[in-house]
Design an enzyme around this catalytic site. Sequence first.
Site, short mmCIF file in Angstrom:
data_model
loop_
_atom_site.label_atom_id
_atom_site.label_comp_id
_atom_site.label_asym_id
_atom_site.label_seq_id
_atom_site.Cartn_x
_atom_site.Cartn_y
_atom_site.Cartn_z
N ALA A 63 -1.80 9.69 0.03
CA ALA A 63 -1.89 10.35 -1.37
C ALA A 63 -0.73 9.76 -2.12
O ALA A 63 0.45 9.20 -1.71
CB ALA A 63 -1.62 11.98 -1.36
N GLY A 102 -3.33 10.15 3.45
CA GLY A 102 -4.76 10.29 3.01
C GLY A 102 -5.64 9.19 3.02
O GLY A 102 -6.66 9.42 2.76
N GLU A 105 -7.15 9.51 6.28
CA GLU A 105 -8.12 10.64 6.01
C GLU A 105 -9.39 10.31 5.36
O GLU A 105 -10.39 10.71 5.91
CB GLU A 105 -7.50 11.83 5.45
N GLU A 125 2.57 12.04 7.62
CA GLU A 125 3.02 13.41 6.79
C GLU A 125 4.22 14.04 7.20
O GLU A 125 4.94 14.50 6.43
CB GLU A 125 1.68 14.36 6.23
C1 3H9 Z 1 -0.53 12.44 2.06
O1 3H9 Z 1 -1.30 11.53 2.15
C2 3H9 Z 1 -0.98 13.83 2.09
C3 3H9 Z 1 -2.50 14.00 2.54
O2 3H9 Z 1 -2.58 14.17 4.01
C4 3H9 Z 1 -3.09 15.18 1.87
C5 3H9 Z 1 -3.28 15.11 0.41
C6 3H9 Z 1 -4.06 16.41 -0.13
N1 3H9 Z 1 2.77 7.39 -2.89
O3 3H9 Z 1 7.81 1.38 1.73
P1 3H9 Z 1 7.95 0.36 0.67
C7 3H9 Z 1 5.85 3.18 -2.95
S1 3H9 Z 1 0.99 12.19 2.26
C8 3H9 Z 1 3.62 6.84 -3.94
O4 3H9 Z 1 9.09 -0.36 0.05
P2 3H9 Z 1 6.55 -1.54 2.56
C9 3H9 Z 1 7.33 3.21 -2.63
O5 3H9 Z 1 8.04 4.31 -3.14
C10 3H9 Z 1 1.40 10.43 2.14
N2 3H9 Z 1 4.30 5.69 -3.60
O6 3H9 Z 1 6.75 -0.68 1.20
C11 3H9 Z 1 7.69 1.85 -3.13
O7 3H9 Z 1 8.20 1.97 -4.77
P3 3H9 Z 1 9.15 1.08 -5.00
C12 3H9 Z 1 1.46 9.88 3.59
C13 3H9 Z 1 4.52 5.07 -2.80
O8 3H9 Z 1 5.89 -2.40 2.47
C14 3H9 Z 1 6.54 0.92 -2.72
O9 3H9 Z 1 5.25 2.09 -2.67
N3 3H9 Z 1 1.55 8.22 3.42
C15 3H9 Z 1 3.81 5.59 -1.47
O10 3H9 Z 1 7.84 -1.56 3.50
C16 3H9 Z 1 6.68 0.13 -1.72
O11 3H9 Z 1 6.98 0.76 -0.59
C17 3H9 Z 1 2.81 8.22 3.67
O12 3H9 Z 1 3.69 8.77 4.06
C18 3H9 Z 1 3.06 6.88 -1.55
N4 3H9 Z 1 2.13 7.32 -0.56
O13 3H9 Z 1 5.95 -0.25 3.49
C19 3H9 Z 1 3.16 6.52 3.52
N5 3H9 Z 1 4.05 4.85 -0.26
O14 3H9 Z 1 8.88 -0.24 -5.05
C20 3H9 Z 1 4.25 6.27 2.80
C21 3H9 Z 1 4.69 3.95 -0.90
O15 3H9 Z 1 8.91 1.46 -6.52
N6 3H9 Z 1 4.48 4.79 2.49
N7 3H9 Z 1 5.11 4.06 -2.00
O16 3H9 Z 1 10.41 1.74 -4.41
C22 3H9 Z 1 5.06 3.81 3.59
O17 3H9 Z 1 5.08 4.31 4.86
C23 3H9 Z 1 5.34 2.47 3.22
O18 3H9 Z 1 5.14 2.55 2.03
C24 3H9 Z 1 4.35 1.50 3.45
C25 3H9 Z 1 4.63 0.18 2.93
C26 3H9 Z 1 4.10 1.50 5.12
C27 3H9 Z 1 2.67 1.80 3.19
#
Ligand code: 3H9
Length: 705
Positions: A63, A102, A105, A125
């Site tokens: 999400a 998400g 999911e 999450e």
């Molecule tokens: C969810 O899904 C809830 C659901 O279960 C239910 C809903 C009803 N959203 O980490 P990076 C941005 S909760 C918005 O440096 P990497 C991040 O801020 C979500 N933005 O890259 C950054 O921005 P900026 C569950 C996001 O290659 C840029 O992307 N998912 C999101 O080192 C690059 O990120 C997670 O918790 C997001 N979801 O790593 C996953 N994700 O460049 C969270 C990233 O402006 N994300 N951004 O600073 C991660 O773990 C890592 O970003 C990922 C890439 C491994 C994907």
Amino acid sequence: MPEPVVLEMQGAIARITVNNPPVNALCHAVRAGLLDCVRRADRDTGVDGIVIVCAGRTFIAGADISEFGKPPREPILHDVLAAIERASKPVVAAIHGTALGGGLELALCCHYRVATSDARIGLPEVKLGLLPGAGGTQRLPRVLGVEAALDAMLTGRMLDAPGVAERGDGAIDAVLDGSIADASVNWLRGRLAESLPLRRVRDMPVPGNADAAVFERFETRAARETRGQFAPRQIIACVRAATELDFDEGLKFERARFGECMQNPQSGAMRHLFFAEREAARIPDVPRDTPRRPINAAAVVGAGTMGAGIAMCFANAGIPVTLTDASSEALNRAVARIRDNYDRSAARGRLDTQTVERRMGLITAEAGLHVASRADLVVEAVYEDLELKKQIFAELARECRDDAILATNTSTLDVNQIAASTTTPERVLGLHFFSPANVMRLVEVVRGQTTANDVLATAMGLVRRLRKVGVVSGVCYGFIGNRMLEGYAREAGFLLLEGVSPERIDRVMRDFGFPMGPLQMGDLAGNDVGARVRAERRAAGELPEDPRYGRVHDRLAELGRHGQKSGKGLYRYGEDGRTPEPDPEVERLIREEAEALGVKPREVSDREILERCLLPLINEGLAILEEGIALRASDIDIVWVNGYGFPVYEGGPMYYAEQLGLGHVLERLRHYGRTLGNAFDYWTPAPLLEQLAAQRLALKDWTRD
Ligand code: 3H9
């Protein structure tokens, strides 16, 4: 702006591509686009099957976290996922990069899942104080089983797609070579020829018979590993519901619990940390595209515990490293220690023996500073002695290539003076690792007066490559973290003199959420080290002339009670050498010292213990911010959460202060100034605190002019 979701026909297959850089988060436009494309493809009689794939570096990472806390906009994710699951034609998720939250999911609502060999999946999450709220807690146990699903959701760890596919339980149906966008279409074509059925995870039973004992075991583990956190308990409750309720009831249960997590302040704090960590990588006057120097070989000078730990960090990241020291015995000991450390990880099943050998193969030990001439970056980790460090840097500057970066791991000394001992101060900076270096995530990257921008950018990039989090700090005594520690430790020491027992002080801070209290931490760090630093600083006139300051700990050091390493410090340590026990001898010593100083025992509440330890720390944080030692308040939070065990669910000291209200923090500092006396300005509020409280400004809205 290109459309975030597009549908194109590949013969009778509808390929839906999500293109929402950087990580294809499920923002409103993506949800709307997906729903529209899936509905269109489902209605189209010319379509036999549907593939959902992503452009760019990754499958959907979840999400959109930046939308949390804002009013929901339709279509909500649940409706999109329901449309995918209900589709009358097979839908395949084609995963590359990471399918997270998400994103996974959504994939679990598809009828089949295929992935590249380097893809990973996960439900992280919990790290945001949440639970997988779009069916993850109900569907993952159906494909992975209760235990593997709980393990994945409670740790937030990612799983490698090939490993998951091998289990053969339908979580990943195939691992494909080549371009995932094309390979997945071909895979679906092949399966359609075999008339594959519509297989829905919701219709699968939860495999195995997870009884109450399994859930209790996970409860106990969560209480230990994620102490004080709200979300883990909710995750366990949801998975239990998956085993007890029918699917739709389970979904409803999950949704209610997700709402509770979202409302809980812990999630706000943890989401703050998520963005804070990414923000820490930005340095306002160093553009993101600043060219970085290649780091293909490193050297570490000083083969003590710290040096050995730092060498492991390089080897763990696949960077060849030479460990050097004047003493070959120290080198042999360090190599043996590293080997032992890796072997223990292997014995616990965390590393395979091949990885251990590969990492050991990257570490060379050789006496003499000349070996640093081969390195692109050198980290000095010798004894904290300014003259010694200056000598080493002068020599390193002669021995090393002109473009090699020279870093010091000092935690207290002046990086500018160290840099000045070389002819090329622009390539010198601090890389302050925390002990044990191979475990702790934090590195303070200390920017000297003369550090060149590309040197700083390279160092920040390197820290990321080491899979750690780097925070830029200016030069001052103790940098960000240890400088803030001073007031915290000072008040803990004063509370002892006022008659509060060590166990009680530590208990209050543990109850707040620290893994250990300040006194236990002192015993771990070593009272001899603290006493030596205090003596040097006292001599340099850098400490208040307060006879109470560090008094108890100085006495302990004089008596050889160095802490855990000598079996006794403020506590004594039992058989295992690690469990602190109260020591009547220390109680007597504290009483004697208090009497000698004329400090009377007082009634002290738990609230006072907590505030007296935390308020000086926060106040110092504001001073650090105002002086420009830290770039932003959230950097300070990252330092304290990752380096000192400040509870993640409080978001770090500055976020915590903001939640208390800066006006309240100011008022409580003044209160202690009045009631305890404001000797040595201990309770004088930082000018920035006064300013922000008066203007009712939030820390993040304040800018340094
Ligand atoms: C969810 O899904 C809830 C659901 O279960 C239910 C809903 C009803 N959203 O980490 P990076 C941005 S909760 C918005 O440096 P990497 C991040 O801020 C979500 N933005 O890259 C950054 O921005 P900026 C569950 C996001 O290659 C840029 O992307 N998912 C999101 O080192 C690059 O990120 C997670 O918790 C997001 N979801 O790593 C996953 N994700 O460049 C969270 C990233 O402006 N994300 N951004 O600073 C991660 O773990 C890592 O970003 C990922 C890439 C491994 C994907």
